[in-house]
Design a protein around this motif. Structure first.
Motif, PDB file in Angstrom:
ATOM      1  N   UNK A 354       0.831  -1.198   0.000  1.00  0.00           N
ATOM      2  CA  UNK A 354       0.000   0.000   0.000  1.00  0.00           C
ATOM      3  C   UNK A 354       0.870   1.254   0.000  1.00  0.00           C
ATOM      4  N   UNK A 355       0.620   2.105  -0.976  1.00  0.00           N
ATOM      5  CA  UNK A 355       1.274   3.405  -1.036  1.00  0.00           C
ATOM      6  C   UNK A 355       0.325   4.459  -0.480  1.00  0.00           C
ATOM      7  N   UNK A 356       0.917   5.517   0.104  1.00  0.00           N
ATOM      8  CA  UNK A 356       0.131   6.552   0.752  1.00  0.00           C
ATOM      9  C   UNK A 356       0.237   7.908   0.070  1.00  0.00           C
ATOM     10  N   UNK A 357       1.343   8.154  -0.615  1.00  0.00           N
ATOM     11  CA  UNK A 357       1.580   9.496  -1.133  1.00  0.00           C
ATOM     12  C   UNK A 357       2.573   9.418  -2.284  1.00  0.00           C
ATOM     13  N   UNK A 358       2.399  10.298  -3.273  1.00  0.00           N
ATOM     14  CA  UNK A 358       3.346  10.421  -4.385  1.00  0.00           C
ATOM     15  C   UNK A 358       3.833  11.860  -4.436  1.00  0.00           C
ATOM     16  N   UNK A 359       5.157  12.027  -4.539  1.00  0.00           N
ATOM     17  CA  UNK A 359       5.731  13.347  -4.769  1.00  0.00           C
ATOM     18  C   UNK A 359       6.636  13.255  -5.990  1.00  0.00           C
ATOM     19  N   UNK A 404       6.565  12.678   1.630  1.00  0.00           N
ATOM     20  CA  UNK A 404       7.910  13.170   1.330  1.00  0.00           C
ATOM     21  C   UNK A 404       7.788  14.424   0.485  1.00  0.00           C
ATOM     22  N   UNK A 405       8.861  15.231   0.483  1.00  0.00           N
ATOM     23  CA  UNK A 405       8.856  16.456  -0.319  1.00  0.00           C
ATOM     24  C   UNK A 405      10.288  16.931  -0.533  1.00  0.00           C
ATOM     25  N   UNK A 406      10.560  17.468  -1.719  1.00  0.00           N
ATOM     26  CA  UNK A 406      11.773  18.234  -2.000  1.00  0.00           C
ATOM     27  C   UNK A 406      11.331  19.671  -2.214  1.00  0.00           C
ATOM     28  N   UNK A 407      12.076  20.623  -1.656  1.00  0.00           N
ATOM     29  CA  UNK A 407      11.537  21.965  -1.522  1.00  0.00           C
ATOM     30  C   UNK A 407      11.390  22.719  -2.831  1.00  0.00           C
ATOM     31  N   UNK A 408      12.408  22.713  -3.707  1.00  0.00           N
ATOM     32  CA  UNK A 408      12.303  23.495  -4.934  1.00  0.00           C
ATOM     33  C   UNK A 408      13.210  22.897  -5.995  1.00  0.00           C
ATOM     34  N   UNK A 409      13.315  23.583  -7.122  1.00  0.00           N
ATOM     35  CA  UNK A 409      14.041  23.035  -8.262  1.00  0.00           C
ATOM     36  C   UNK A 409      15.538  22.886  -7.999  1.00  0.00           C
TER      37      UNK A 409
END
Length: 543
Positions: A354-359, A404-409
């Protein structure tokens, strides 16, 4: 930190299991303002170490947690804070979303809690909070609840596209909890299971009479289970009804809204317990024409749709697709032709997790799951990050990753939210820094030293952390069952790194005894010996 691990354990138990086949409808139209916080300020530290969602605002990271909304000012100080506002919903935050609007950001957060009725526990929505100025001030919106229909009817009439449609009245917050949010045009959309898909205007609101509700919740009709399209203004009103009950009770799985997403102001994607819905929004009337896709006919792995994201590089829509039974599988699915056909990465289909989130960051996809954080550069070949171990020796004691998240380019810093804290890496997982808040329950003296011995989460079902004052490397922790039989002793604590505290020691326990077996449910007595002092605390273990 609140003692709410048991709460989040129950909460996600609901989140990842089907709700009862017959929805419950109370005789009263509850007003959930009574559940809201009564203070309006900022406190140091995250509300909880269980990080459900992470979103980027303007120079701020926002964290939806099991204990409320927190944030981090991206000024290099790494000072975590918590909102305590009477305009934010009470309880956990199943969803947080942020979007840039002109020169500021709108932040929207949903709230939920568990309530007990006749010895059964149910999820219940506590409303929506939204800020039009990056969290500086907040507005509150009640959980969408319908008035009780006249007479003995359970149905009300809703207006949509110039037609009157039958709608089952959802008159309670029980099983009506907003699991996902989207900002599309002038509207905030909510996916709230029994409450279906609803929206309200947050800007460009036309004012009416002084007593009018200027921005009421509006129900959005979706295709019934047996419908592949639903055209605005051309609905067969004799056969159609908006009803989130199971089909055996006259409803449609496709009316149980679980996810909502948009990457522009003309197209909206909705996930339900009955498949994927793609909506085209009329820019003049804001009415929506729907196409309804299911796994059997269109190729995605399962009909329970948990979330979406959009990959700009190849115009690809991703969906988190869970099994509802039978031959369906838990995986991610993607479409390159606007949803008509879908593909499932073979590796993920075989994993059946089960996956919960895609970034998505440029061409790289990060997928949070019950078995860690996965990464792919092509969508077909996936690698999982190793277990998270901090550079100071701290561990994330669960494989589960929620977000999860990466802030910017240009900034390659990766943040990861788990049930056991927040983690950050600047080199693709080779080194990690782990952030936790050990809570207001631990008193600080004038030297910023902890004056207590504290265990969290408590109750627990799998692991526990013991924080204590005046760290020494020879501290010892002994744990006894209710009969005062020793089940384990722990040595070699680590030094807990935290911006709010110093010289704090910490032990980890995986709830196993000397022989490596999981201990039984019950109360455990925990004795700390450190610096010629002895302190006791209690811990409850519950499966």
């Amino acid at each position: 930190m609140n003692n709410n691990f048991f709460y989040i354990f129950l909460y996600f138990q609901f989140l990842f299991s089907m709700l009862p086949t017959q929805l419950s409808f109370d005789d009263t139209n509850e007003i959930n303002n009574i559940y809201r916080n009564e203070t309006d300020n900022i406190e140091l530290g995250l509300p909880s170490n269980q990080i459900v969602d992470i979103r980027l605002g303007h120079n701020k990271l926002f964290f939806g947690t099991s204990g409320g909304l927190g944030y981090l000012d991206l000024d290099g100080s790494y000072s975590f804070k918590s909102f305590k506002s009477d305009s934010l919903p009470y309880g956990s935050n199943p969803s947080v979303i942020a979007k840039q609007l002109d020169d500021s950001y709108i932040i929207v957060v949903s709230g939920g809690q568990s309530i007990e009725i006749a010895s059964e526990t149910y999820p219940s929505g506590t409303g929506i909070g939204y800020s039009l100025n990056n969290g500086e001030s907040w507005n509150y919106k009640n959980q969408p609840v319908d008035p009780i229909p006249d007479g003995n009817s359970k149905y009300q009439i809703m207006s949509w596209g110039g037609q009157d449609l039958n709608q089952l009245a959802v008159t309670t917050q029980i099983n009506n909890i907003t699991y996902d949010l989207a900002i599309v045009g002038d509207y905030i959309y909510s996916a709230s299971w029994a409450g279906g898909i609803r929206r309200f205007k947050f800007q460009n609101i036309e004012l009416g009479l002084p007593d009018d509700n200027f921005n009421p919740w509006e129900s959005i009709p979706l295709p019934m289970d047996n419908q592949s399209i639903l055209k605005c203004g051309f609905i067969n009103t004799q056969d159609y009804e908006l009803n989130p009950n199971d089909p055996i009770n006259g409803g449609s799985h496709n009316h149980k809204g679980f996810s909502v997403f948009s990457h522009n102001d003309s197209t909206i994607w909705v996930g339900t317990a009955g498949g994927i819905n793609k909506g085209i929004i009329d820019q003049n009337t804001n009415c929506i024409d729907w196409e309804h896709f299911n796994s059997l006919n269109h190729g995605f792995s399962g009909n329970w749709i948990i979330g979406f994201n959009y990959q700009v590089d190849n115009n690809r829509i991703w969906a988190i697709t869970w099994s509802t039974g039978g031959i369906e599988r838990n995986a991610l699915s993607y479409s390159d032709d606007g949803g008509i056909t879908w593909d499932v990465p073979y590796q993920l289909e075989e994993l059946n997790i089960k996956f919960y989130n895609i970034f998505i960051h440029n061409s790289i996809i990060y997928a949070s799951s019950e078995e860690g954080l996965w990464k792919s550069t092509d969508g077909e070949n996936w690698a999982v990050f190793p277990n998270i171990i901090g550079s100071d020796g701290q561990l994330i004691l669960t494989p589960i990753v929620y977000s999860s998240i990466i802030l910017d380019e240009t900034n390659e810093i990766l943040w990861v939210g788990t049930p056991d804290g927040l983690a950050k890496t600047e080199n693709s997982g080779l080194d990690w820094t782990i952030y936790r808040n050990i809570g207001d329950e631990i008193y600080q003296d004038e030297n910023n030293l902890i004056e207590s011995f504290y265990v969290y989460p408590n109750p627990t079902n799998s692991y526990a952390r013991f924080a204590f004052e005046n760290y020494t490397s020879n501290a010892k922790l002994d744990i006894f069952n209710f009969s005062m039989e020793e089940v384990i002793n722990l040595k070699n604590p680590i030094l807990f790194e935290n911006e709010l505290y110093n010289k704090t020691g910490e032990f980890f326990w995986d709830c196993k005894n000397f022989n490596g077996y999981k201990v039984a449910n019950g109360v455990y007595f925990c004795r700390l010996k450190n610096n010629n002092t002895t302190k006791w605390t209690k811990l409850m273990v519950i499966d």
